[in-house]
Design a protein around this motif. Structure first.
Motif, short mmCIF file in Angstrom:
data_model
loop_
_atom_site.label_atom_id
_atom_site.label_comp_id
_atom_site.label_asym_id
_atom_site.label_seq_id
_atom_site.Cartn_x
_atom_site.Cartn_y
_atom_site.Cartn_z
N LYS A 79 97.84 28.23 -7.71
CA LYS A 79 99.01 28.96 -8.22
C LYS A 79 100.28 28.55 -7.49
CE LYS A 79 96.48 32.99 -9.78
NZ LYS A 79 96.13 34.39 -9.55
N LEU A 114 106.01 19.60 -25.65
CA LEU A 114 105.77 20.35 -24.40
C LEU A 114 106.40 19.66 -23.20
CD1 LEU A 114 101.98 21.34 -24.66
CD2 LEU A 114 103.95 22.87 -24.81
N GLY A 152 104.65 23.34 -17.01
CA GLY A 152 105.43 24.57 -16.89
C GLY A 152 104.64 25.73 -16.32
N GLY A 153 103.71 25.44 -15.42
CA GLY A 153 102.92 26.50 -14.79
C GLY A 153 101.72 26.96 -15.59
N THR A 154 101.51 26.39 -16.78
CA THR A 154 100.40 26.79 -17.65
C THR A 154 99.33 25.71 -17.64
OG1 THR A 154 101.91 27.99 -19.11
CG2 THR A 154 99.77 27.39 -20.03
N LEU A 155 98.09 26.13 -17.48
CA LEU A 155 96.98 25.19 -17.52
C LEU A 155 96.81 24.66 -18.93
CD1 LEU A 155 94.49 23.80 -16.27
CD2 LEU A 155 93.20 25.88 -16.82
N ILE A 156 96.93 23.35 -19.09
CA ILE A 156 96.71 22.69 -20.38
C ILE A 156 95.25 22.30 -20.51
CG2 ILE A 156 97.32 20.69 -21.79
CD1 ILE A 156 99.53 22.88 -21.46
N CYS A 169 88.96 24.92 -16.38
CA CYS A 169 88.95 23.48 -16.65
C CYS A 169 87.53 23.06 -17.00
CB CYS A 169 89.41 22.69 -15.43
SG CYS A 169 91.16 22.81 -15.14
N THR A 200 101.47 25.12 -8.65
CA THR A 200 101.83 24.93 -10.06
C THR A 200 102.93 25.86 -10.56
OG1 THR A 200 100.05 26.43 -10.76
CG2 THR A 200 99.54 24.08 -10.67
N SER A 201 103.10 27.01 -9.96
CA SER A 201 104.09 27.95 -10.48
C SER A 201 105.51 27.44 -10.23
CB SER A 201 103.92 29.34 -9.86
OG SER A 201 104.21 29.31 -8.50
N TYR A 211 98.74 20.83 -15.65
CA TYR A 211 99.57 22.02 -15.84
C TYR A 211 100.93 21.57 -16.33
CZ TYR A 211 96.45 25.21 -13.30
OH TYR A 211 95.40 25.99 -12.91
#
Length: 101
Positions: free
Chosen positions: A5, A93, A71-75, A61, A8-9, A69
């Motif tokens: 977190k 994106l 923008g802080g979101t797990l792709i 995952c 990535t945040s 990630y």
């Protein structure tokens, strides 16, 4: 999970990778070709890498690396990234994070 977190945040594009992983290399090249300079964390070079791998799996995952990630979101991993790219959904994106194009 806190380390994930924290890393990535509030960040643009983050890839958790391993230096010896060919799929990680493929994803990093794709992002580079799309004009994005992601923040890459090589887990095999990080003393906390094993714990981070386990946390990535717990977060959803399908494989621990590559984990992308935006923008802080797990792709997700390679499959999710490539599916988005083939559907034409990845570039929109990435638009805010592109350094050229």
């Amino acid at each position: 999970m806190e380390a994930i977190k924290r890393l990535t945040s509030g960040k643009g594009v983050v890839i958790f990778s391993k230096t010896s992983c060919c799929m990680c290399y493929t994803v990093k090249v794709l992002f580079s070709e799309l004009g994005v300079n992601p923040m890459v964390h090589e887990l095999d070079l990080n003393p906390e890498g094993r714990e981070m791998e386990k946390a990535l799996l717990r977060l959803g995952c399908s494989t621990s690396v590559p984990a992308v990630y935006i923008g802080g979101t797990l792709i997700g991993s390679t499959n999710e990234v490539m599916a988005l790219h083939l559907a034409g959904s990845l570039v929109p994106l990435l638009k805010p994070y592109q350094i050229f194009m």
